[in-house]
Design a protein around this motif. Structure first.
Motif, PDB file in Angstrom:
ATOM      1  N   GLU A  10     -16.605  -4.629 -16.461  1.00 22.05           N
ATOM      2  CA  GLU A  10     -16.559  -4.035 -14.881  1.00 22.05           C
ATOM      3  C   GLU A  10     -15.746  -4.539 -14.105  1.00 22.05           C
ATOM      4  N   TRP A  11     -15.079  -3.604 -13.420  1.00 26.22           N
ATOM      5  CA  TRP A  11     -13.935  -4.177 -12.330  1.00 26.22           C
ATOM      6  C   TRP A  11     -14.742  -3.833 -11.229  1.00 26.22           C
ATOM      7  N   HIS A  12     -14.891  -4.578 -10.286  1.00 30.99           N
ATOM      8  CA  HIS A  12     -15.341  -4.502  -9.068  1.00 30.99           C
ATOM      9  C   HIS A  12     -14.088  -4.887  -8.088  1.00 30.99           C
ATOM     10  N   MET A  13     -13.708  -3.803  -7.487  1.00 28.91           N
ATOM     11  CA  MET A  13     -12.231  -3.876  -6.739  1.00 28.91           C
ATOM     12  C   MET A  13     -12.342  -3.595  -5.223  1.00 28.91           C
ATOM     13  N   LYS A  14     -11.510  -4.541  -4.650  1.00 31.88           N
ATOM     14  CA  LYS A  14     -11.159  -4.454  -3.080  1.00 31.88           C
ATOM     15  C   LYS A  14      -9.814  -4.111  -2.998  1.00 31.88           C
ATOM     16  N   GLY A  15      -9.461  -2.952  -2.147  1.00 28.96           N
ATOM     17  CA  GLY A  15      -8.085  -2.670  -2.087  1.00 28.96           C
ATOM     18  C   GLY A  15      -7.476  -2.811  -0.587  1.00 28.96           C
ATOM     19  N   TYR A  16      -6.313  -3.105  -0.509  1.00 23.94           N
ATOM     20  CA  TYR A  16      -5.677  -2.941   0.759  1.00 23.94           C
ATOM     21  C   TYR A  16      -4.261  -2.365   0.662  1.00 23.94           C
ATOM     22  N   VAL A  17      -4.132  -1.376   1.797  1.00 30.34           N
ATOM     23  CA  VAL A  17      -2.764  -0.670   1.879  1.00 30.34           C
ATOM     24  C   VAL A  17      -1.770  -1.759   2.659  1.00 30.34           C
ATOM     25  N   VAL A  18      -0.662  -1.964   2.120  1.00 26.33           N
ATOM     26  CA  VAL A  18       0.311  -2.842   2.575  1.00 26.33           C
ATOM     27  C   VAL A  18       1.784  -2.310   2.950  1.00 26.33           C
ATOM     28  N   ARG A  19       2.259  -2.186   4.258  1.00 31.03           N
ATOM     29  CA  ARG A  19       3.432  -1.644   4.437  1.00 31.03           C
ATOM     30  C   ARG A  19       4.271  -2.662   4.483  1.00 31.03           C
ATOM     31  N   VAL A  20       5.471  -2.518   3.918  1.00 27.64           N
ATOM     32  CA  VAL A  20       6.446  -3.671   3.945  1.00 27.64           C
ATOM     33  C   VAL A  20       7.792  -3.004   4.380  1.00 27.64           C
ATOM     34  N   ALA A  21       8.761  -3.918   4.874  1.00 27.86           N
ATOM     35  CA  ALA A  21       9.927  -3.639   5.335  1.00 27.86           C
ATOM     36  C   ALA A  21      10.927  -3.669   3.962  1.00 27.86           C
ATOM     37  N   SER A  22      12.016  -2.931   4.079  1.00 29.85           N
ATOM     38  CA  SER A  22      12.860  -2.770   3.047  1.00 29.85           C
ATOM     39  C   SER A  22      13.588  -4.021   2.609  1.00 29.85           C
ATOM     40  N   THR A  23      13.681  -4.435   1.609  1.00 30.36           N
ATOM     41  CA  THR A  23      14.418  -5.733   1.083  1.00 30.36           C
ATOM     42  C   THR A  23      14.777  -5.567  -0.090  1.00 30.36           C
ATOM     43  N   GLU A  24      16.006  -6.347  -0.439  1.00 32.15           N
ATOM     44  CA  GLU A  24      16.565  -6.507  -1.930  1.00 32.15           C
ATOM     45  C   GLU A  24      16.012  -7.404  -2.620  1.00 32.15           C
ATOM     46  N   VAL A  44      -6.984  -5.138  -5.161  1.00 27.80           N
ATOM     47  CA  VAL A  44      -5.908  -4.112  -5.566  1.00 27.80           C
ATOM     48  C   VAL A  44      -4.812  -4.058  -4.463  1.00 27.80           C
ATOM     49  N   LEU A  45      -3.677  -3.955  -4.484  1.00 24.31           N
ATOM     50  CA  LEU A  45      -2.556  -4.047  -3.480  1.00 24.31           C
ATOM     51  C   LEU A  45      -1.655  -2.763  -3.570  1.00 24.31           C
ATOM     52  N   LEU A  46      -1.902  -1.859  -2.617  1.00 21.07           N
ATOM     53  CA  LEU A  46      -1.123  -0.586  -2.435  1.00 21.07           C
ATOM     54  C   LEU A  46       0.027  -1.019  -1.543  1.00 21.07           C
ATOM     55  N   ILE A  47       1.120  -1.187  -2.086  1.00 18.30           N
ATOM     56  CA  ILE A  47       2.372  -1.708  -1.362  1.00 18.30           C
ATOM     57  C   ILE A  47       3.337  -0.593  -1.136  1.00 18.30           C
ATOM     58  N   GLN A  48       3.539  -0.358   0.200  1.00 17.84           N
ATOM     59  CA  GLN A  48       4.323   0.914   0.252  1.00 17.84           C
ATOM     60  C   GLN A  48       5.653   0.419   1.146  1.00 17.84           C
ATOM     61  N   ASN A  49       6.774   1.134   0.635  1.00 20.17           N
ATOM     62  CA  ASN A  49       7.964   0.967   1.504  1.00 20.17           C
ATOM     63  C   ASN A  49       8.628   2.220   1.732  1.00 20.17           C
ATOM     64  N   GLY A  50       8.311   2.798   2.795  1.00 17.97           N
ATOM     65  CA  GLY A  50       8.552   4.236   2.963  1.00 17.97           C
ATOM     66  C   GLY A  50       8.087   5.248   2.124  1.00 17.97           C
ATOM     67  N   GLN A  51       8.854   5.894   1.387  1.00 17.66           N
ATOM     68  CA  GLN A  51       8.261   6.732   0.403  1.00 17.66           C
ATOM     69  C   GLN A  51       8.203   6.444  -0.913  1.00 17.66           C
ATOM     70  N   GLU A  52       8.247   5.098  -1.168  1.00 18.82           N
ATOM     71  CA  GLU A  52       8.117   4.361  -2.330  1.00 18.82           C
ATOM     72  C   GLU A  52       6.925   3.561  -2.379  1.00 18.82           C
ATOM     73  N   TYR A  53       6.349   3.252  -3.596  1.00 18.43           N
ATOM     74  CA  TYR A  53       5.082   2.280  -3.496  1.00 18.43           C
ATOM     75  C   TYR A  53       5.415   1.615  -4.770  1.00 18.43           C
ATOM     76  N   ALA A  54       4.837   0.153  -4.957  1.00 20.90           N
ATOM     77  CA  ALA A  54       4.953  -0.840  -5.928  1.00 20.90           C
ATOM     78  C   ALA A  54       3.807  -0.456  -7.221  1.00 20.90           C
ATOM     79  N   VAL A  55       4.483  -0.451  -8.202  1.00 17.47           N
ATOM     80  CA  VAL A  55       3.566  -0.510  -9.434  1.00 17.47           C
ATOM     81  C   VAL A  55       4.139  -1.794 -10.193  1.00 17.47           C
ATOM     82  N   CYS A  56       3.527  -1.990 -11.273  1.00 15.48           N
ATOM     83  CA  CYS A  56       3.840  -3.036 -12.238  1.00 15.48           C
ATOM     84  C   CYS A  56       3.195  -2.686 -13.648  1.00 15.48           C
ATOM     85  N   ARG A  57       3.902  -2.935 -14.882  1.00 22.60           N
ATOM     86  CA  ARG A  57       3.285  -2.713 -16.193  1.00 22.60           C
ATOM     87  C   ARG A  57       2.587  -3.633 -16.689  1.00 22.60           C
ATOM     88  N   ARG A  58       1.479  -3.191 -17.504  1.00 26.31           N
ATOM     89  CA  ARG A  58       0.705  -4.158 -18.123  1.00 26.31           C
ATOM     90  C   ARG A  58       1.247  -4.676 -19.375  1.00 26.31           C
TER      91      ARG A  58
END
Length: 350
Positions: free
Chosen positions: A301-315, A235-249
């Motif tokens: 069962e989901w066995h999950m491993k997570g990472y927090v990833v901070r990224v630079a702003s990009t278009e 699981v990726l917790l991708i953060q860009n400042g005060q925003e974070y990434a999600v996607c729709r299933r």
């Protein structure tokens, strides 16, 4: 022992000992329906808050029918099994079109609505409309299998149908709702699962064959369940400042239509995660481990491993990522409880 012998002691006990639950105070058809769907797979104490919140937001069936899906799923967030509330909305739309916004006072018509089986139809019919229809769930099957010392597999639909027929034949015509609830209540607080029943306070202990023969823990009988499939995910917790990434299933399948943190099959190393983030046309600045978590569904069962990833702003972004503000997400984007262990990493900076 004749089954009708349990009626009088059960009803007397229920009137004196029933729990004060929100849905019992005003048992309208809609209220009974909402509570029974919520109570599937969820503890009573956990449901109380969800029930009040749901009805405050959607006080009438018309409100449920017209509710935007994101709001609806957000109201249900934490209860799991999201198809239940999606089916409720389908049924609500049908009720508005066919019955003027009121649940029909007919068992067969209720049973035809999306997401409603014989148990829920029986509960609505008997509790809200006073119809002589049984409401047989796992609690009721456990109680009756112990009372009658019946060794049939309670997971079989044929066994459930037989019990429904037997109960319908004996249940009191003047108090069918109270009778159904007395059996449910007995199973919930006295003839409990996963441990010894509290036989000393049971109102029908003198009629119970399993108690008489010391076989309470041997009932009910159930066929062995299939082992759940285990899936490893990163699981990726991708953060860009005060925003974070999600996607729709996807709209179909497990957790259909909900938002989730980006994730991939298998357990990835930090190096593999960095490459995966770069493949999304993002620039990783910092990565840290977010720990492991597990979530159990009915068949997997989901066995999950997570990472927090901070990224630079990009278009330039690849895939279907959506970056959302932390505060905005609380009201608009329902993230299933499967990812609850990782929410704190998104919220900790607030």
């Amino acid at each position: 022992m004749k089954l009708e012998e349990i009626i009088k002691p059960l009803l007397s006990w229920y009137e004196e000992n029933k729990r004060d639950l929100p849905w019992r105070r005003e048992p309208t058809p809609y209220h009974v329906w909402v509570s029974e769907i919520m109570l599937q797979q969820t503890r009573v104490e956990a449901v109380k808050g969800y029930y009040e919140r749901f009805l405050t937001a959607l006080p009438q069936i018309e409100d449920l029918a017209a509710c935007p899906e994101n709001k609806l799923l957000k109201l249900w967030e934490g209860l799991g099994y999201y198809n239940r509330v999606k089916n409720m909305q389908k049924a609500a739309k049908e009720i508005v079109l066919k019955y003027g916004g009121e649940l029909p006072a007919d068992y067969e018509e209720i049973l035809e609505l999306p997401g409603i089986g014989s148990y829920t139809a029986g509960a609505i019919s008997s509790i809200a409309y006073g119809l002589k229809k049984p409401a047989v769930d796992g609690n009721v099957l456990r109680v009756l299998s112990r009372i009658t010392e019946n060794g049939e597999d309670i997971l079989k639909q044929s066994v459930k149908r037989r019990v429904e027929q037997e109960l319908e034949a004996v249940m009191p015509a003047d108090r069918p709702g109270a009778f159904n609830q007395s059996l449910m209540e007995l199973g919930a607080v006295v003839c409990i699962p996963n441990g010894m029943a509290k036989c000393q306070v049971c109102p029908v202990q003198h009629l119970c064959s399993a108690r008489a023969h010391g076989t309470v823990l041997e009932y009910p009988k159930k066929a062995a369940k299939k082992q759940r499939r285990i899936e490893e995910k990163t699981v990726l917790l991708i953060q860009n400042g005060q925003e974070y990434a999600v996607c729709r299933r996807p709209d179909k399948g497990l957790l259909a239509g909900l938002y989730e943190f980006p994730n991939m099959d298998g357990w990835l190393t930090e190096e593999e995660v960095i490459r995966a983030v770069e493949a999304l046309k993002l620039m990783p600045l910092h990565i840290k481990n977010a720990g492991e978590a597990k979530h159990i569904f009915s068949h997997v069962e989901w066995h999950m491993k997570g990472y927090v990833v901070r990224v630079a702003s990009t278009e330039k972004r690849a895939g279907n990522l959506l970056f959302i503000d932390k505060k905005e997400s609380k009201g608009k984007y329902p993230i299933p409880s499967a990812f609850s262990a990782y929410r704190k990493y998104i919220e900790e900076d607030e």
